[in-house]
Design a protein around this motif. Structure first.
Motif, PDB file in Angstrom:
ATOM      1  N   VAL A   3     -22.254  54.867 -58.294  1.00  0.00           N
ATOM      2  CA  VAL A   3     -22.839  55.992 -57.404  1.00  0.00           C
ATOM      3  C   VAL A   3     -23.023  55.242 -55.966  1.00  0.00           C
ATOM      4  N   PRO A   4     -23.707  53.767 -55.792  1.00  0.00           N
ATOM      5  CA  PRO A   4     -23.720  53.358 -54.677  1.00  0.00           C
ATOM      6  C   PRO A   4     -22.377  52.916 -53.965  1.00  0.00           C
ATOM      7  N   THR A   5     -21.576  52.660 -54.824  1.00  0.00           N
ATOM      8  CA  THR A   5     -20.116  52.435 -54.497  1.00  0.00           C
ATOM      9  C   THR A   5     -19.686  53.679 -53.523  1.00  0.00           C
ATOM     10  N   PHE A   6     -19.743  54.939 -54.053  1.00  0.00           N
ATOM     11  CA  PHE A   6     -19.242  56.068 -53.500  1.00  0.00           C
ATOM     12  C   PHE A   6     -19.907  56.377 -52.476  1.00  0.00           C
ATOM     13  N   ASN A   7     -21.355  56.265 -52.195  1.00  0.00           N
ATOM     14  CA  ASN A   7     -22.145  56.403 -51.179  1.00  0.00           C
ATOM     15  C   ASN A   7     -21.749  55.335 -50.055  1.00  0.00           C
ATOM     16  N   LEU A  65     -14.726  56.434 -44.351  1.00  0.00           N
ATOM     17  CA  LEU A  65     -13.436  56.333 -44.966  1.00  0.00           C
ATOM     18  C   LEU A  65     -12.667  57.611 -44.829  1.00  0.00           C
ATOM     19  N   ASN A  66     -11.402  57.334 -44.358  1.00  0.00           N
ATOM     20  CA  ASN A  66     -10.719  58.790 -44.145  1.00  0.00           C
ATOM     21  C   ASN A  66      -9.242  58.472 -44.721  1.00  0.00           C
ATOM     22  N   LYS A  67      -8.269  59.363 -44.428  1.00  0.00           N
ATOM     23  CA  LYS A  67      -7.057  59.351 -45.193  1.00  0.00           C
ATOM     24  C   LYS A  67      -6.344  58.189 -44.465  1.00  0.00           C
ATOM     25  N   THR A  84      -7.872  55.129 -43.667  1.00  0.00           N
ATOM     26  CA  THR A  84      -8.534  53.696 -44.133  1.00  0.00           C
ATOM     27  C   THR A  84      -8.780  53.665 -45.825  1.00  0.00           C
ATOM     28  N   ILE A  85      -8.731  54.805 -46.428  1.00  0.00           N
ATOM     29  CA  ILE A  85      -8.990  54.924 -47.865  1.00  0.00           C
ATOM     30  C   ILE A  85      -8.087  53.658 -48.514  1.00  0.00           C
ATOM     31  N   TRP A  86      -7.033  53.389 -48.044  1.00  0.00           N
ATOM     32  CA  TRP A  86      -6.158  52.447 -48.850  1.00  0.00           C
ATOM     33  C   TRP A  86      -6.679  51.184 -48.803  1.00  0.00           C
ATOM     34  N   ILE A  87      -7.561  50.632 -47.908  1.00  0.00           N
ATOM     35  CA  ILE A  87      -8.303  49.468 -47.624  1.00  0.00           C
ATOM     36  C   ILE A  87      -8.991  49.070 -49.012  1.00  0.00           C
ATOM     37  N   PRO A  88     -10.111  49.907 -49.453  1.00  0.00           N
ATOM     38  CA  PRO A  88     -10.788  49.462 -50.680  1.00  0.00           C
ATOM     39  C   PRO A  88      -9.825  49.568 -52.104  1.00  0.00           C
ATOM     40  N   ILE A  89      -8.786  50.648 -51.880  1.00  0.00           N
ATOM     41  CA  ILE A  89      -8.073  50.613 -53.172  1.00  0.00           C
ATOM     42  C   ILE A  89      -7.247  49.396 -53.340  1.00  0.00           C
TER      43      ILE A  89
END
Length: 175
Positions: free
Chosen positions: A123-127, A134-136, A138-143
């Motif tokens: 839960v805190p990770t998603f928060n 994060l957006n389309k 920048t989402i690649w960075i944590p993935i």
């Protein structure tokens, strides 16, 4: 203020299973929403700094918040409040562990707690992801970071260093 911050972090320490990351929702509720000691945006920065520093995450974040409230004495109050419950619980368990280590009920309790702890960390990770905006793009960075750590065995230290350098360069290019 010292007693209030100690009590707050003691309560967080007592009711948190699963380590520092599982504490994030409780810390946010108490520190950001209830007491308003820290703003939401500042909390995100404190979490990032606490993760980047050596040591125990929960203690790091307690130190930062306590220091913000009352300098060194505030940091001592919040740190003791965070660490004391775990210390006392582990001390009690160590004293009596041999009496219940093979108990089927205790083993079943721990098996039941494990999935809940995963949720407390998720839960805190998603928060954090939401607040990090994060957006389309920048989402690649944590993935990619998570996959590099999990599949390739890359040290999280390298991820932090690369992310910091990348953020610095991006900031320089952007301005």
């Amino acid at each position: 203020m010292y007693w209030e911050s100690f009590k707050t972090f003691f309560k967080i320490g007592i009711f948190t299973l699963g380590g520092g990351y599982a504490m994030i929702p409780l810390i946010e509720e108490e520190v950001v929403n209830r007491h308003r000691w820290v703003e939401k945006e500042e909390m995100l920065d404190l979490i990032a700094i606490a993760q980047s520093c050596p040591g125990v995450f929960a203690i790091n974040i307690a130190i930062f918040i306590g220091y913000k409230l009352n300098k060194v004495r505030g940091a001592l109050a919040t740190t003791l409040g965070t660490a004391l419950p775990s210390f006392l619980i582990i001390l009690i368990i160590a004293m009596f562990f041999h009496q219940f280590e093979d108990n089927a009920v205790v083993a079943a309790l721990f098996r039941g707690i494990r999935p809940a702890v995963v949720a407390l960390i998720a839960v805190p990770t998603f928060n954090l992801g939401k607040r990090a905006e994060l957006n389309k793009f920048t989402i690649w960075i944590p993935i990619v970071s998570a996959l590099a750590i999990w599949l390739l065995g890359v040290s999280p230290i390298w991820i932090i260093i690369v992310a910091g350098v990348g953020g610095y360069i991006w900031g320089r290019v952007k301005s």
